[in-house]
Structures are given as structure tokens and as C-alpha cells.
Design an enzyme around this catalytic site. Structure first.
Site, mmCIF file in Angstrom:
data_model
loop_
_atom_site.group_PDB
_atom_site.id
_atom_site.type_symbol
_atom_site.label_atom_id
_atom_site.label_comp_id
_atom_site.label_asym_id
_atom_site.label_seq_id
_atom_site.Cartn_x
_atom_site.Cartn_y
_atom_site.Cartn_z
ATOM 1 N N CYS A 104 -8.297 -4.764 -2.123
ATOM 2 C CA CYS A 104 -7.202 -4.673 -1.155
ATOM 3 C C CYS A 104 -7.849 -4.878 0.200
ATOM 4 O O CYS A 104 -8.607 -4.040 0.665
ATOM 5 C CB CYS A 104 -6.491 -3.323 -1.208
ATOM 6 S SG CYS A 104 -5.219 -3.170 0.056
ATOM 7 N N CYS A 107 -5.879 -2.302 3.281
ATOM 8 C CA CYS A 107 -6.088 -0.847 3.224
ATOM 9 C C CYS A 107 -6.828 -0.561 1.924
ATOM 10 O O CYS A 107 -7.936 -1.011 1.751
ATOM 11 C CB CYS A 107 -4.788 -0.069 3.374
ATOM 12 S SG CYS A 107 -3.374 -0.747 2.516
ATOM 13 N N SER A 108 -6.230 0.131 1.024
ATOM 14 C CA SER A 108 -6.911 0.336 -0.254
ATOM 15 C C SER A 108 -5.888 0.533 -1.355
ATOM 16 O O SER A 108 -5.988 1.461 -2.147
ATOM 17 C CB SER A 108 -7.866 1.523 -0.187
ATOM 18 O OG SER A 108 -8.873 1.269 0.753
ATOM 19 N N CYS A 109 -4.897 -0.360 -1.403
ATOM 20 C CA CYS A 109 -3.907 -0.279 -2.463
ATOM 21 C C CYS A 109 -4.637 -0.403 -3.802
ATOM 22 O O CYS A 109 -5.574 -1.199 -3.935
ATOM 23 C CB CYS A 109 -2.881 -1.394 -2.314
ATOM 24 S SG CYS A 109 -1.937 -1.259 -0.791
#
Lengths: 204, 119
Positions: A104, A107-109
Site C-alpha cells: 500500500c 498508507c498501509s491498507c
């Protein structure tokens, strides 16, 4: 020594979270029991074992695999795992010609229902940037070397779409049942930065 | 996008499955954002935008951002979204933070920290 041993000041982050939490609870916008339940879920109940069960089922049941590849959210739901944010799951099948890898970049999906919360490196700027620019080098650092003619596809997750890699079933695993197979599936193999473990050779 | 910084290579090493949250406040901040979204105060894509904004800002400010500061970005995003959405005011947050700070400093070691009165 003084009679009273007062606490050391709390760190800024702790104070800010306490401020948010206490005000939101007082306003009735969040329920403290629901917060505890949620934390417990992600600390102890949801993790890569969920994804491993999905992968092992797909390796054993071709009909399930087809459902997984056409409507991953529904097929994953069959095993009792579902998302909280209304996100769509997409499963990416690795083949001898194509290796899939997930990142991702913004962000950090991450596919929480099947993998739990992301590892630290997944949330790091170097991984976010380099997975896209030089996936082969990143894979090498994770100990994965692919033939030059294998195409690497990098998939950028979003808040709406989360990816799970379906790794190839390891050679020599034909005799293993679904439960034993799930033990070979690593978290990293489902992000696409690793391969499943090889089955332990039985001495006959 | 910046060229990959090869000096960062050792920091991207794989971790073995450690604790999900390094400290309790991270778990609390995580749960607050998820519950507020589930309760309809913002959508998850809105949340992802706020979080991505904080991460990008940290990178512009020159931090290494090796994943260990993730929940600091998360906390700033949470403060911004609740104030932007007028769920809480910045002033209320600052006052309450001061109260917790006072309470912590005046609580005997080993006793639970509690606020003196309902604000």
C-alpha cells in the site's frame, strides 16, 4: 526519600490518546467494552492463520478456488472471515509465469480479516516505495529469487480493495491434508514477499 | 518520488510475528478510529486519506518512517479527523490532556491514574 512516590510524567502520545478516549466515551460516541473487544480481536483472534486456512482450502478444493478468484469476499466469508470496513477482497493467483506482490503505497491498507494487522516493515517508507520501483530486489531481500522470465505484478491496496496472494502449492505436498497444508502457508507468502514452506520429508 | 535509499535496506528486514501493538496507547488509538468509523462518524476511505496525509507529511519533514512511527501518524490523523468533523474541539482535547498530565503527576506510584472530577 520522600514519603510519596509520584508517577513519572506520562509520554505525550499516551496523554493525547487518553484525552481522545475519555472525551469520546463521555460523549457516548464509543463504548469502552467495544474498544476492548476490538483490541482483543486483533491481538489474539485475527491473524495470518485465517488466510492460511483460505489458501489451504483453495489448494484442496478446485471449486472453492474458482469462487475465491471470482468473488473473494464471499468465498472468504464462507470460512467465517469478514471485513469491518466494507472493503472488497481480491485474491491474486501465483502461477509458474506470474508472481504477485502486495503493497500500500499511501498508507498501509492490508487485508485485516485474513492476515490480521500488518507487520512493521509493511508500514515502512522503504517498502512502500521500493516494492513498486524494484520488486525483484525487494523479493531478494526476503530470500525469494525468481527466474527472470517470471513476471512480477505489484498491486497497490486501497481503502476499498485489499489483496491476498494465493501462492502456488509446494511440490511434494500431494499427500498432505488441508490442515497440514495450512501449516505450510506463511504470512509473507500471502503478501507475495515469501513462498510457502516446503513440506518436511518423511523418512520411510 | 525519491530514489530508493539503499542505506535503509537493513531496516526493512522481515520481522517475526511480534506483538501486534508495541504499546497499549497504539491499540487504543487503533480501536478508537475503527469504532468511530463503524459508528458512522467517517467512512474508511476518508480515514485512509487522513492517514495517508499524515504519512506523506512525515516523509516531507524528513523522517525515516520505518514503520515504527506508524501509530504516531495514526494518532495525528485521529486528532485531525475528529476536530475537522467537529466531533471534538482542539481546545477540549488540549484541556483534557492537561488534566491527565496533572492527574498522572499527582498520583502515587502504583495507584490507578484518575481524573479528579468529570470535566
Amino acid at each position: 526519600m520522600s514519603k510519596h512516590h509520584h508517577n513519572a510524567p506520562l509520554p505525550d502520545t499516551v496523554l493525547r490518546v487518553k484525552a481522545l478516549e475519555s472525551l469520546l466515551i463521555e460523549k457516548g460516541l464509543v463504548d469502552p467494552e467495544a474498544l476492548d473487544e476490538l483490541i482483543d480481536t486483533y491481538e489474539t483472534k485475527v491473524g495470518p492463520r485465517n488466510g492460511a486456512a483460505v489458501v489451504a482450502r483453495a489448494w484442496c478444493d478446485d471449486n472453492y478456488k474458482q469462487r475465491l478468484l471470482t468473488d473473494a469476499s464471499a468465498a472468504i466469508g464462507e470460512l467465517g472471515f469478514s471485513g469491518r470496513q466494507g472493503e472488497d477482497m481480491v485474491v491474486l493467483e501465483n502461477t509458474p509465469d506470474v508472481h504477485n506482490m502486495v503493497v500500500c503505497t499511501l498508507c498501509s491498507c492490508y487485508p485485516w480479516p485474513v492476515l490480521g494487522l500488518p507487520p512493521v516493515w509493511y508500514k515502512s517508507a522503504p517498502y512502500r516505495a521500493r516494492a513498486v520501483i524494484e520488486p525483484r530486489a525487494v523479493l531478494a531481500e526476503f530470500g525469494v529469487t525468481l527466474d527472470d522470465d517470471v513476471e512480477i505484478r505489484v498491486w497497490d491496496s486501497t481503502a476499498e480493495i485489499r489483496y491476498l496472494v494465493l501462492p502456488m502449492r509446494p511440490t511434494g505436498s500431494d499427500d498432505l491434508d488441508e490442515h497440514a497444508l495450512s501449516g505450510l502457508v506463511t504470512r509473507d507468502s500471502m503478501i507475495g514477499v515469501g513462498l510457502p514452506q516446503a513440506p518436511v520429508q518423511q523418512n520411510r | 518520488m525519491n530514489a530508493p535509499d539503499l542505506s535503509l535496506l537493513p531496516d526493512m528486514r522481515r520481522d517475526d510475528a511480534g506483538p501486534v501493538f508495541a504499546e497499549p496507547w497504539q491499540a487504543q488509538a487503533f480501536a478508537l478510529a475503527v469504532r468511530l468509523s463503524e459508528n458512522g462518524h467517517f467512512t474508511w476511505p476518508e480515514w485512509a486519506d487522513y492517514l495517508a496525509h499524515e504519512i506523506a507529511a512525515a516523509r516531507r519533514a524528513g523522517t525515516l518512517d520505518l514503520g515504527d512511527t506508524y501509530y504516531e501518524h495514526w494518532l495525528r490523523a485521529l486528532e485531525r479527523i475528529v476536530t475537522d468533523k467537529q466531533i471534538l474541539t482542539t481546545r477540549a482535547l488540549e484541556e483534557r490532556k492537561r488534566c491527565w498530565d496533572e492527574a498522572a503527576r499527582h498520583t502515587e506510584h502504583g495507584k490507578p491514574i484518575e481524573l479528579a472530577d468529570n470535566q
